[in-house]
Enzyme design. Structure first.
Site, PDB file in Angstrom:
ATOM      1  N   LYS A 170      24.228  14.484  18.066  1.00 59.99           N
ATOM      2  CA  LYS A 170      25.402  13.807  18.627  1.00 59.99           C
ATOM      3  C   LYS A 170      26.591  14.751  18.791  1.00 59.99           C
ATOM      4  CE  LYS A 170      24.682   9.098  16.952  1.00 59.99           C
ATOM      5  NZ  LYS A 170      25.505   8.017  16.371  1.00 59.99           N
ATOM      6  N   GLU A 176      35.236  11.327  13.757  1.00 56.52           N
ATOM      7  CA  GLU A 176      35.879  10.783  14.959  1.00 56.52           C
ATOM      8  C   GLU A 176      37.059   9.926  14.555  1.00 56.52           C
ATOM      9  OE1 GLU A 176      32.047   9.776  17.827  1.00 56.52           O
ATOM     10  OE2 GLU A 176      33.237   8.136  17.013  1.00 56.52           O
ATOM     11  N   ARG A 196      16.061   6.279  25.709  1.00 58.97           N
ATOM     12  CA  ARG A 196      14.868   5.423  25.632  1.00 58.97           C
ATOM     13  C   ARG A 196      15.161   4.127  26.359  1.00 58.97           C
ATOM     14  NH1 ARG A 196      17.642   4.478  20.520  1.00 58.97           N
ATOM     15  NH2 ARG A 196      18.545   2.411  20.715  1.00 58.97           N
TER      16      ARG A 196
HETATM   17  P1  ADP Z   1      24.445   4.496  15.747  1.00 58.66           P
HETATM   18  O1  ADP Z   1      23.814   5.516  16.655  1.00 58.66           O
HETATM   19  O2  ADP Z   1      24.211   4.788  14.295  1.00 58.66           O
HETATM   20  O3  ADP Z   1      24.121   3.090  16.141  1.00 58.66           O
HETATM   21  P2  ADP Z   1      26.984   4.606  17.201  1.00 58.66           P
HETATM   22  O4  ADP Z   1      27.736   5.883  17.300  1.00 58.66           O
HETATM   23  O5  ADP Z   1      26.186   4.191  18.408  1.00 58.66           O
HETATM   24  O6  ADP Z   1      26.030   4.678  15.911  1.00 58.66           O
HETATM   25  O7  ADP Z   1      27.963   3.431  16.805  1.00 58.66           O
HETATM   26  C1  ADP Z   1      27.503   2.127  16.519  1.00 58.66           C
HETATM   27  C2  ADP Z   1      28.671   1.166  16.413  1.00 58.66           C
HETATM   28  O8  ADP Z   1      29.592   1.594  15.393  1.00 58.66           O
HETATM   29  C3  ADP Z   1      29.530   1.044  17.664  1.00 58.66           C
HETATM   30  O9  ADP Z   1      29.005   0.117  18.580  1.00 58.66           O
HETATM   31  C4  ADP Z   1      30.854   0.566  17.068  1.00 58.66           C
HETATM   32  O10 ADP Z   1      30.807  -0.797  16.737  1.00 58.66           O
HETATM   33  C5  ADP Z   1      30.939   1.350  15.764  1.00 58.66           C
HETATM   34  N1  ADP Z   1      31.654   2.636  15.953  1.00 58.66           N
HETATM   35  C6  ADP Z   1      31.096   3.855  16.077  1.00 58.66           C
HETATM   36  N2  ADP Z   1      32.046   4.811  16.243  1.00 58.66           N
HETATM   37  C7  ADP Z   1      33.227   4.187  16.228  1.00 58.66           C
HETATM   38  C8  ADP Z   1      34.598   4.634  16.370  1.00 58.66           C
HETATM   39  N3  ADP Z   1      34.913   5.919  16.538  1.00 58.66           N
HETATM   40  N4  ADP Z   1      35.577   3.694  16.320  1.00 58.66           N
HETATM   41  C9  ADP Z   1      35.267   2.379  16.133  1.00 58.66           C
HETATM   42  N5  ADP Z   1      34.018   1.901  15.995  1.00 58.66           N
HETATM   43  C10 ADP Z   1      32.993   2.780  16.042  1.00 58.66           C
END
Ligand code: ADP
Length: 488
Positions: free
Chosen positions: A116, A200, A291
């Site tokens: 990532k 982040e 995917r």
């Molecule tokens: P994973 O790959 O583990 O599912 P993601 O990066 O896709 O993680 O994030 C999953 C969820 O976590 C997002 O849909 C959101 O709800 C929350 N999230 C992730 N990063 C942030 C952020 N920087 N600020 C707020 N919510 C976040």
């Protein structure tokens, strides 16, 4: 065109892939673990091969066993579905080495977007807005502190090789930073075998909006609009819809173009999803999911494009069957993930035998499932029972249909998320389309409502059809939706 596809997955997604193959005249084979002997997906495919004991590590995730079954089946391609091996570059490479076409992006692309941090760096250079944060792994507490002072709190610490919301930790101030970093690194090492983490800015109550893309091996790439996946628990999606009430046509175009730029930058081939957070009218790149996704049906319902067939065509070396100017969004679609989980006990898994099963039907209802009466939901894998998808000419019709469909759905013998979904559908925030990733926490009446609906469903002993109080509520929801749309 591919001749025979080995589906390296189970349950509903195995059935979904076999369906697409059947329509294209492609033969199919699946492998199954001891826990899945006799499951519907093993009977639906043309052939089924035992691949090992119940634990996924010894069957569905065991690359050598999967490849041995694929070779024995005489397949010329492997479709990994989602989860398990779908985004594993080693598996994609191993398929290629075994002379099998992997239905998905090349291993090198999986490796790039699976990191990532590397993906954030790459896409930021391509001009895609990313969530503000580090573009390199955070080394130690001092490094994290320096980054934190620049970004400000709250922050979120995430595993570079992450997925499934595992290890992500929100940090409110300097005091908790070092500990969160350590905890996240430890979890990342255990869960993903890779301790790298990054930081982040934590956006307050954003919306999760993702763009579906398709790219062929001849340089064509299109986007198929968005899916809104803001209704989550523990950062995992529960309800998805397309389109999103958050996007204007201009924002949709901008995000679609950004997703295509992202796909081109990493050399993407296949079906994929570019995930964004939307906050304050702006969008920020989160990650690429390389995917087919669980929630792909809502896109299929509003675009009329069969994404799995497109995957198979792309893997066969054919050009995309759809041009950007032909992609239109018609109506509205919703998906509810019916999991064997107890929403009243923090969504703890509730595996077991399904004593009675009856899927809903009628206009605008699609069911993607892999179970029947007497099926068992094993404790070893994810707890998805079925996906109920509805389409309507507008959002209100899609919601009313979902409400009606969930009322018809019977899953007896195990605890499921059905009452939770019914509670979501009658939430006024939901009906107004005011969604955010903290929806479940904000909508405080949700669990009480879930409890009431669960009791009502219990009282009618999951019989169908029934003149249930649930049915009266469907009418109330439809009326409220009309009010939400037109004003009182
Ligand atoms: P994973 O790959 O583990 O599912 P993601 O990066 O896709 O993680 O994030 C999953 C969820 O976590 C997002 O849909 C959101 O709800 C929350 N999230 C992730 N990063 C942030 C952020 N920087 N600020 C707020 N919510 C976040």
């Amino acid at each position: 065109m591919l001749r025979k596809v080995y589906v390296a997955n189970r349950g509903e997604i195995a059935v979904r892939v076999v369906r697409a193959c059947r329509e294209l005249g492609i033969a199919t084979a699946v492998g199954y673990s001891e826990a899945d002997a006799g499951a519907p997906f093993t009977r639906y495919a043309d052939e089924a091969f035992p691949i090992g004991p119940a634990p996924a590590a010894e069957s569905y995730l065991a690359i050598e066993r999967v490849l041995a079954a694929a070779r024995t089946s005489g397949a010329d391609a492997v479709h990994p579905g989602y989860g398990f091996l779908a985004e594993n570059p080693r598996f994609a490479d191993a398929c290629a080495e075994a002379g099998l076409t992997f239905v998905g992006p090349p291993g090198s692309v999986l490796a790039l977007v699976g990191d990532k941090v590397a993906a954030r760096r790459e896409l930021s250079q391509a001009g895609v807005p990313v969530v503000p944060g580090t573009e390199e792994p955070v080394r130690d507490p001092e490094h994290a502190l320096a980054v934190a002072r620049e970004l400000g709190f709250p922050l979120i610490v995430k595993p570079a090789g992450g997925g499934g919301g595992i290890g992500m930790t929100v940090v409110e101030g300097e005091a908790g930073l070092a500990q969160a970093l350590e905890a996240c690194r430890a979890l990342a090492a255990t869960a993903f075998g890779w301790p790298d983490v990054y930081v982040e800015r934590y956006l307050p109550g954003p919306r999760h909006v993702e763009i579906q893309i398709l790219a062929d091996a001849h340089g064509s790439c299109v986007h198929l609009g968005e899916r809104e996946c803001s209704i989550q628990r523990r950062h995992q999606k529960l309800v998805e819809e397309a389109p999103s009430t958050a996007l204007t046509p201009a924002l949709r175009r901008e995000m679609g173009e950004a997703a295509i730029r992202a796909a081109r930058r990493v050399g993407y081939v296949g079906a994929g999803t570019v995930e964004f957070l939307v906050s304050g009218g702006r969008f920020f790149f989160l990650e690429v999911n390389a995917r087919i996704q669980v929630e792909h049906p809502v896109t299929e319902m509003v675009t009329g494009v069969d994404l799995v067939k497109e995957q198979l065509r792309i893997a066969s070396g054919l050009p995309l069957g759809v041009r950007q100017e032909d992609v239109g969004l018609r109506g509205w679609a919703l998906e509810c993930r019916i999991n064997a989980e107890d929403p009243l006990q923090g969504f703890t898994p509730s595996p077991g035998r399904i004593a009675a099963y009856r899927a809903p039907g009628g206009p605008g209802v699609r069911v993607d499932d892999g179970v029947e009466t007497g099926s068992t939901i094993p404790p070893f894998y994810d707890s998805l029972v079925a996906k109920i998808v509805t389409w309507g000419g507008d959002r209100e019709e899609a919601v009313a249909r979902m409400s009606r469909a969930l009322d018809e759905l019977v899953v007896g013998g195990i605890t499921t998320t059905i009452p939770f979904h019914q509670a979501v559908l009658s939430s006024s925030l939901f009906l107004r389309g005011e969604l955010a990733t903290d929806f479940v926490e904000t909508e405080t009446a949700l669990l009480d409502h879930t409890r009431r609906i669960a009791a009502e469903r219990e009282a009618r002993a999951e019989r169908w059809p029934s003149r249930s109080p649930v049915r009266a509520r469907v009418a109330a929801i439809a009326a409220a939706a009309v009010v939400a749309q037109t004003g009182p």
